[in-house]
Design an enzyme around this catalytic site. Structure first.
Site, PDB file in Angstrom:
ATOM      1  N   GLN A   1       0.635  -1.115  -0.063  1.00  0.00           N
ATOM      2  CA  GLN A   1      -0.550   0.204   0.074  1.00  0.00           C
ATOM      3  C   GLN A   1       0.730   1.353  -0.151  1.00  0.00           C
ATOM      4  OE1 GLN A   1      -3.675  -0.520   0.472  1.00  0.00           O
ATOM      5  NE2 GLN A   1      -3.859   1.116  -0.380  1.00  0.00           N
TER       6      GLN A   1
ATOM      7  N   THR B   1     -10.888   0.428  -8.690  1.00  0.00           N
ATOM      8  CA  THR B   1     -10.254  -0.149  -8.793  1.00  0.00           C
ATOM      9  C   THR B   1     -10.756  -0.416  -9.790  1.00  0.00           C
ATOM     10  OG1 THR B   1     -10.427  -0.280  -6.442  1.00  0.00           O
ATOM     11  CG2 THR B   1      -8.892  -1.627  -7.311  1.00  0.00           C
TER      12      THR B   1
ATOM     13  N   ASN C   1     -15.905  -6.494  -5.764  1.00  0.00           N
ATOM     14  CA  ASN C   1     -16.333  -5.604  -6.356  1.00  0.00           C
ATOM     15  C   ASN C   1     -15.036  -5.601  -7.243  1.00  0.00           C
ATOM     16  OD1 ASN C   1     -14.696  -2.585  -5.734  1.00  0.00           O
ATOM     17  ND2 ASN C   1     -16.965  -2.101  -5.365  1.00  0.00           N
TER      18      ASN C   1
ATOM     19  N   GLY D   1     -12.497  -0.962   2.640  1.00  0.00           N
ATOM     20  CA  GLY D   1     -12.414  -1.348   2.812  1.00  0.00           C
ATOM     21  C   GLY D   1     -11.414  -2.188   1.740  1.00  0.00           C
ATOM     22  N   ASP D   2     -11.547  -3.720   1.677  1.00  0.00           N
ATOM     23  CA  ASP D   2     -11.357  -4.262   1.125  1.00  0.00           C
ATOM     24  C   ASP D   2     -11.349  -6.082   1.207  1.00  0.00           C
ATOM     25  OD1 ASP D   2      -7.735  -4.590   0.294  1.00  0.00           O
ATOM     26  OD2 ASP D   2      -7.816  -6.735   1.211  1.00  0.00           O
TER      27      ASP D   2
ATOM     28  N   LYS E   1      -2.224  -0.735   6.457  1.00  0.00           N
ATOM     29  CA  LYS E   1      -3.884  -1.698   6.177  1.00  0.00           C
ATOM     30  C   LYS E   1      -3.967  -2.909   7.448  1.00  0.00           C
ATOM     31  CE  LYS E   1      -5.373  -3.510   2.766  1.00  0.00           C
ATOM     32  NZ  LYS E   1      -5.410  -2.957   0.950  1.00  0.00           N
TER      33      LYS E   1
HETATM   34  N1  GLU Z   1      -8.006  -1.302  -0.072  1.00  0.00           N
HETATM   35  C1  GLU Z   1      -8.078  -1.271  -1.155  1.00  0.00           C
HETATM   36  C2  GLU Z   1      -6.352  -1.649  -2.161  1.00  0.00           C
HETATM   37  O1  GLU Z   1      -5.910  -2.280  -1.790  1.00  0.00           O
HETATM   38  C3  GLU Z   1      -8.079   0.580  -1.134  1.00  0.00           C
HETATM   39  C4  GLU Z   1      -7.865   0.869  -0.512  1.00  0.00           C
HETATM   40  C5  GLU Z   1      -8.105   2.436   0.219  1.00  0.00           C
HETATM   41  O2  GLU Z   1      -8.936   3.014  -0.532  1.00  0.00           O
HETATM   42  O3  GLU Z   1      -7.477   2.959   0.956  1.00  0.00           O
HETATM   43  O4  GLU Z   1      -5.418  -0.500  -2.375  1.00  0.00           O
END
Ligand code: GLU
Length: 448
Positions: A114, A213, A244, A168-169, A129
């Site tokens: 990230q 995404t 998603n 989210g994730d 995360k």
């Molecule tokens: N979980 C998503 C990623 O892997 C989005 C993270 C976010 O929007 O903060 O990038």
């Protein structure tokens, strides 16, 4: 250079020693630092300042108990995590994952990825995360709500719109963000919209965040294909997953003239030669929360392969959008054998190191997730911008911004790969671009 190689190996060995039993984290670190040799050669200050060693050590790691009661009155204990990796270029930012496979090593690999991804977006967001080993599958709405509230009862004290902004994730979507935001608001007595992203539209969410995404992945892949005078038009695509990211990837592939013939979930694969019908997938997954095998109830001529491997189906373009290490060396070889020309990752680290090597040796286009799936978090940063200015933008305006960001990410990865003597290597391009912004900022800020 050989000295530097030795130094990088030493750093990696140290990471493995200091973080035992966390293979996914080791894998993510290795993939990045192996590509940094030429940068370290050009910038000895990164070595002197021990930037890599610092970047591999999270700024803060929080592990906590999450007790909750199910609908039958039984008590469950889960483990919650938030790894605040690096806040050099902005407040910690990154999603939360609820899945039984979650443990510290998964959260650390995701937080590490990230950091570079967020840097690549060009927006002021650091890396983090979080998540839990809670399994949402089969749980009622009330159970999900009680879990989210308990999770937030501890986590709230570490968050804030200028501190750490979760989203989210896997296993965490709009519903879960709503429950968490609601509990945060109760606990803090603050209507701090900017403390979460992926919110509902009635309380500070951004249009196009849900789609971002998947759409971003296709904008990026479109740019990558264009470098070799290719496009989605008439191409057969595989999209693993059906959450998603997969859903909006499929939607955009179709808009760009491609045909998605297969998608999947953790139980099996749907192969529909006529092209996947998204209305059915959306209803099953977004509304009814059912398994993908039920697709065949509506489309009896589609094939369901229980425990099947999606990558065995012939395609031009493969888009892994499910989870880490879902595409191994064997599957990569199969894709190449079947004539695949491009792979772009919607998930985080879906291709194993062996798989990446197969793609690179074959010379096909390969986009690592930290570049190609950055549209989600980039749009989260756009949501934060809207929250900060108490504004809300329309869909087209937000999508256009996303499109521009993805084009820029593609261009900077492409150019950096060129500059460092590895044209077309998006792994090197993404890692070096992402790393340099964070590294330069850390030096500018003194010993942090
Ligand atoms: N979980 C998503 C990623 O892997 C989005 C993270 C976010 O929007 O903060 O990038």
């Amino acid at each position: 250079m050989s000295n530097l190689k030795g130094r990088i190996q030493e750093i990696y060995d140290q990471v493995v020693r200091r973080n035992p039993g966390e293979p996914e984290f080791h894998q993510a670190v290795k993939e990045v630092i192996e590509t940094l040799g030429t940068v370290l050669e050009k910038h000895p200050e990164y070595v002197e300042q021990k930037i890599i060693e610092r970047i591999c050590e999270p700024e803060r790691q929080i592990i906590f108990r999450v007790p909750w009661i199910d609908d039958k009155g039984e008590i469950h204990i889960n483990r919650g995590f938030r790894v605040q990796f690096n806040s050099a270029i902005g407040p910690y930012k990154g999603g939360c994952r609820f899945h039984p496979s979650v443990y510290l090593g998964i959260i650390k690999f995701l937080g590490f990825e990230q950091l570079f991804k967020n840097s690549l977006t060009g927006l002021p967001i650091g890396g983090a995360k979080g998540g839990s080993d809670f399994d949402p599958k089969g749980r009622s709405n009330n159970e999900i709500m009680r879990f989210c509230q308990s999770f937030m009862n501890e986590l709230y004290r570490y968050l804030g719109e200028h501190t750490d902004v979760p989203a989210g994730d896997i296993g965490v979507g709009g519903r879960e963000i709503g429950y968490m935001f609601g509990q945060y608001k109760r606990l803090t007595n603050r209507y701090e919209t900017g403390v979460f992203t992926g919110k509902g539209l009635t309380y500070g969410g951004s249009l196009a965040r849900t789609e971002a995404t998947g759409y971003g992945l296709i904008f990026f892949t479109h740019e990558m294909l264009a470098t070799r005078k290719q496009s989605f038009d008439g191409k057969t695509c595989l999209v693993s997953g059906s959450g998603n990211v997969a859903i909006y990837t499929m939607e955009k592939v179709q808009k760009f003239g491609g045909k998605v013939v297969a998608c999947s979930d953790s139980n099996g694969v749907i192969y529909d030669k006529k092209g996947i019908d998204l209305v059915t997938v959306k209803r099953l997954k977004e509304v009814e929360r059912r398994r993908i095998r039920d697709y065949c109830e509506v489309h009896p001529d589609a094939e369901y392969r229980e425990k099947g491997v999606i990558w065995e189906i012939p395609c031009d373009i493969a888009l892994p959008c499910a989870t880490q290490n879902e595409l191994n060396g064997e599957s990569a070889a199969k894709l190449i054998k079947n004539g695949c020309i491009a792979v772009a990752e919607g998930a985080n680290m879906p291709t194993t190191p062996e798989g990446i090597k197969v793609f690179q040796d074959a010379g096909i286009m390969y986009a690592p997730g930290k570049a190609s799936n950055a549209g989600g978090v980039a749009t989260s940063a756009l949501e934060m911008q809207q929250n900060a200015s108490r504004d809300s933008w329309d869909f087209d305006f937000t999508e256009k911004k996303l499109h521009i960001i993805m084009k820029k990410i593609h261009a900077s990865c492409f150019e950096t790969a060129d500059t460092y003597g590895c044209p077309g290597n998006y792994v090197i391009g993404a890692n070096i671009t992402g790393f340099r912004k964070v590294a330069d900022t850390m030096i500018a800020m003194g010993l942090i």
